[in-house]
Design a protein around this motif. Structure first.
Motif, PDB file in Angstrom:
ATOM      1  N   ILE A  54       0.946  -1.425  -0.101  1.00 52.10           N
ATOM      2  CA  ILE A  54      -0.058  -0.071  -0.190  1.00 52.10           C
ATOM      3  C   ILE A  54       0.790   1.138  -0.204  1.00 52.10           C
ATOM      4  O   ILE A  54       0.576   2.338  -0.799  1.00 52.10           O
ATOM      5  CB  ILE A  54      -1.028   0.119   1.152  1.00 52.10           C
ATOM      6  N   ASN A  55       1.902   1.357   0.889  1.00 51.24           N
ATOM      7  CA  ASN A  55       2.842   2.380   0.717  1.00 51.24           C
ATOM      8  C   ASN A  55       3.652   2.601  -0.554  1.00 51.24           C
ATOM      9  O   ASN A  55       3.806   3.820  -0.731  1.00 51.24           O
ATOM     10  CB  ASN A  55       4.095   2.157   1.856  1.00 51.24           C
ATOM     11  N   GLU A  56       3.847   1.648  -1.419  1.00 49.60           N
ATOM     12  CA  GLU A  56       4.368   1.577  -2.592  1.00 49.60           C
ATOM     13  C   GLU A  56       3.363   2.106  -3.680  1.00 49.60           C
ATOM     14  O   GLU A  56       3.737   3.137  -4.456  1.00 49.60           O
ATOM     15  CB  GLU A  56       5.069   0.306  -3.315  1.00 49.60           C
ATOM     16  N   GLU A  57       2.111   1.675  -3.564  1.00 48.73           N
ATOM     17  CA  GLU A  57       1.256   2.093  -4.766  1.00 48.73           C
ATOM     18  C   GLU A  57       0.719   3.462  -4.725  1.00 48.73           C
ATOM     19  O   GLU A  57       0.077   4.340  -5.494  1.00 48.73           O
ATOM     20  CB  GLU A  57       0.167   0.836  -4.926  1.00 48.73           C
ATOM     21  N   THR A  58       0.365   3.934  -3.459  1.00 45.25           N
ATOM     22  CA  THR A  58      -0.402   5.080  -3.124  1.00 45.25           C
ATOM     23  C   THR A  58       0.387   6.447  -3.632  1.00 45.25           C
ATOM     24  O   THR A  58      -0.658   7.074  -4.296  1.00 45.25           O
ATOM     25  CB  THR A  58      -0.619   5.263  -1.361  1.00 45.25           C
ATOM     26  N   PRO A  59       1.614   6.479  -3.458  1.00 45.40           N
ATOM     27  CA  PRO A  59       2.174   7.717  -3.963  1.00 45.40           C
ATOM     28  C   PRO A  59       2.035   7.630  -5.743  1.00 45.40           C
ATOM     29  O   PRO A  59       1.826   8.673  -6.246  1.00 45.40           O
ATOM     30  CB  PRO A  59       3.308   7.750  -3.390  1.00 45.40           C
ATOM     31  N   LEU A  60       2.122   6.169  -6.045  1.00 49.05           N
ATOM     32  CA  LEU A  60       2.062   6.260  -7.567  1.00 49.05           C
ATOM     33  C   LEU A  60       0.701   6.568  -8.010  1.00 49.05           C
ATOM     34  O   LEU A  60       0.475   7.086  -9.076  1.00 49.05           O
ATOM     35  CB  LEU A  60       2.739   5.106  -8.297  1.00 49.05           C
ATOM     36  N   PHE A  61      -0.225   6.054  -7.361  1.00 47.86           N
ATOM     37  CA  PHE A  61      -1.683   6.480  -7.812  1.00 47.86           C
ATOM     38  C   PHE A  61      -1.873   7.708  -7.821  1.00 47.86           C
ATOM     39  O   PHE A  61      -2.312   8.589  -8.534  1.00 47.86           O
ATOM     40  CB  PHE A  61      -2.810   5.823  -6.683  1.00 47.86           C
ATOM     41  N   ALA A  62      -1.432   8.497  -6.656  1.00 46.97           N
ATOM     42  CA  ALA A  62      -1.346  10.015  -6.462  1.00 46.97           C
ATOM     43  C   ALA A  62      -0.855  10.695  -7.759  1.00 46.97           C
ATOM     44  O   ALA A  62      -1.538  11.668  -8.374  1.00 46.97           O
ATOM     45  CB  ALA A  62      -0.833  10.456  -5.152  1.00 46.97           C
ATOM     46  N   LYS A  63       0.290  10.125  -8.266  1.00 53.02           N
ATOM     47  CA  LYS A  63       0.806  10.952  -9.400  1.00 53.02           C
ATOM     48  C   LYS A  63       0.205  10.585 -10.335  1.00 53.02           C
ATOM     49  O   LYS A  63       0.057  11.638 -11.435  1.00 53.02           O
ATOM     50  CB  LYS A  63       2.256  10.409  -9.450  1.00 53.02           C
ATOM     51  N   ASP A  64      -0.477   9.498 -10.785  1.00 50.77           N
ATOM     52  CA  ASP A  64      -1.407   9.243 -11.988  1.00 50.77           C
ATOM     53  C   ASP A  64      -2.434  10.219 -11.761  1.00 50.77           C
ATOM     54  O   ASP A  64      -2.798  10.767 -12.866  1.00 50.77           O
ATOM     55  CB  ASP A  64      -1.726   7.779 -12.120  1.00 50.77           C
ATOM     56  N   ILE A  65      -3.116  10.151 -10.844  1.00 48.90           N
ATOM     57  CA  ILE A  65      -4.311  11.199 -10.444  1.00 48.90           C
ATOM     58  C   ILE A  65      -3.862  12.473 -11.077  1.00 48.90           C
ATOM     59  O   ILE A  65      -4.668  13.244 -11.670  1.00 48.90           O
ATOM     60  CB  ILE A  65      -4.977  11.045  -9.140  1.00 48.90           C
ATOM     61  N   GLU A  66      -2.871  12.902 -10.372  1.00 45.98           N
ATOM     62  CA  GLU A  66      -2.282  14.352 -10.605  1.00 45.98           C
ATOM     63  C   GLU A  66      -2.013  14.863 -12.045  1.00 45.98           C
ATOM     64  O   GLU A  66      -2.528  15.688 -12.566  1.00 45.98           O
ATOM     65  CB  GLU A  66      -0.964  14.580  -9.623  1.00 45.98           C
ATOM     66  N   THR A  67      -1.425  13.877 -12.789  1.00 48.40           N
ATOM     67  CA  THR A  67      -0.997  14.157 -13.942  1.00 48.40           C
ATOM     68  C   THR A  67      -2.381  14.082 -14.792  1.00 48.40           C
ATOM     69  O   THR A  67      -2.803  15.184 -15.829  1.00 48.40           O
ATOM     70  CB  THR A  67      -0.334  12.835 -14.572  1.00 48.40           C
ATOM     71  N   LYS A  68      -3.487  13.125 -14.654  1.00 54.76           N
ATOM     72  CA  LYS A  68      -4.706  13.441 -15.218  1.00 54.76           C
ATOM     73  C   LYS A  68      -5.515  14.496 -14.825  1.00 54.76           C
ATOM     74  O   LYS A  68      -6.063  15.184 -15.838  1.00 54.76           O
ATOM     75  CB  LYS A  68      -5.496  12.147 -14.916  1.00 54.76           C
ATOM     76  N   ALA A  69      -5.596  15.024 -13.655  1.00 58.84           N
ATOM     77  CA  ALA A  69      -6.213  16.178 -13.064  1.00 58.84           C
ATOM     78  C   ALA A  69      -5.547  17.363 -13.788  1.00 58.84           C
ATOM     79  O   ALA A  69      -6.578  18.301 -14.236  1.00 58.84           O
ATOM     80  CB  ALA A  69      -6.166  16.382 -11.732  1.00 58.84           C
TER      81      ALA A  69
END
Length: 178
Positions: free
Chosen positions: A153-168
């Motif tokens: 969970i620690n690994e995937e969460t910041p990478l999810f956030a980065k993907d969301i950020e890029t799209k937002a």
């Protein structure tokens, strides 16, 4: 069902909360994008049940165990998604497996005008008491923050956030709401 484990992680999204739609992100992420969010992620696909509820199907490897999840949309809002995979299959080897129920919740909160906070919370449960006992025995001497489940969970969460950020920031979620 007995709780097997729970993990939560948070990450910053450098985007205004109004530019984010976590529900649209989850149910539209491509397999390649999902795989890029963790070394254990293999693929993802989305679908829709006859009821109209959306489903996110994920394939991943956590702590050396191959898992297939079928997350069903339970709560789906712009800044909160709660999904449940009632029949996650966790393969112990090529023949033996355990059925888990995984609850996955993603929320986004406003920090300030340009920053939001993603929280990723995952709860795993099972009726398999032998598996619970074996898992607890294997992890009894491990700091809860260092369990393979929490580390994933620690690994995937910041990478999810980065993907969301890029799209937002690209305006991907700014389509007119119906």
């Amino acid at each position: 069902m007995t709780k097997l484990g729970e993990a939560t992680a948070q990450a910053i999204i450098n985007a205004n909360i109004e530019s984010i739609n976590i529900s649209e992100w989850l149910f539209n992420i491509t397999s390649e994008e999902y795989a890029a969010c963790s070394s254990g992620h293999q693929s993802a696909a989305q679908g829709q049940l006859p009821s109209g509820k959306r489903v996110s199907m994920n394939v991943e490897n956590v702590a050396g165990y191959f898992m297939v999840q079928h997350y069903i949309e339970t709560i789906s809002e712009k800044h909160r998604v709660l999904t449940v995979s009632p029949n996650t299959t966790l393969w112990l080897d090529d023949v033996n497996y355990v059925i888990l129920q995984i609850t996955w919740e993603l929320t986004v909160e406003k920090i300030d005008e340009d920053t939001s906070l993603l929280t990723c919370k995952v709860i795993s449960e099972t009726e398999n008491e032998k598996f619970i006992e074996a898992t607890h025995e294997l992890t009894k001497d491990i700091d809860p923050q260092e369990t393979p489940f929490q580390l994933h969970i620690n690994e995937e969460t910041p990478l999810f956030a980065k993907d969301i950020e890029t799209k937002a920031l690209a305006g991907a979620f700014m389509m007119e709401e119906v």
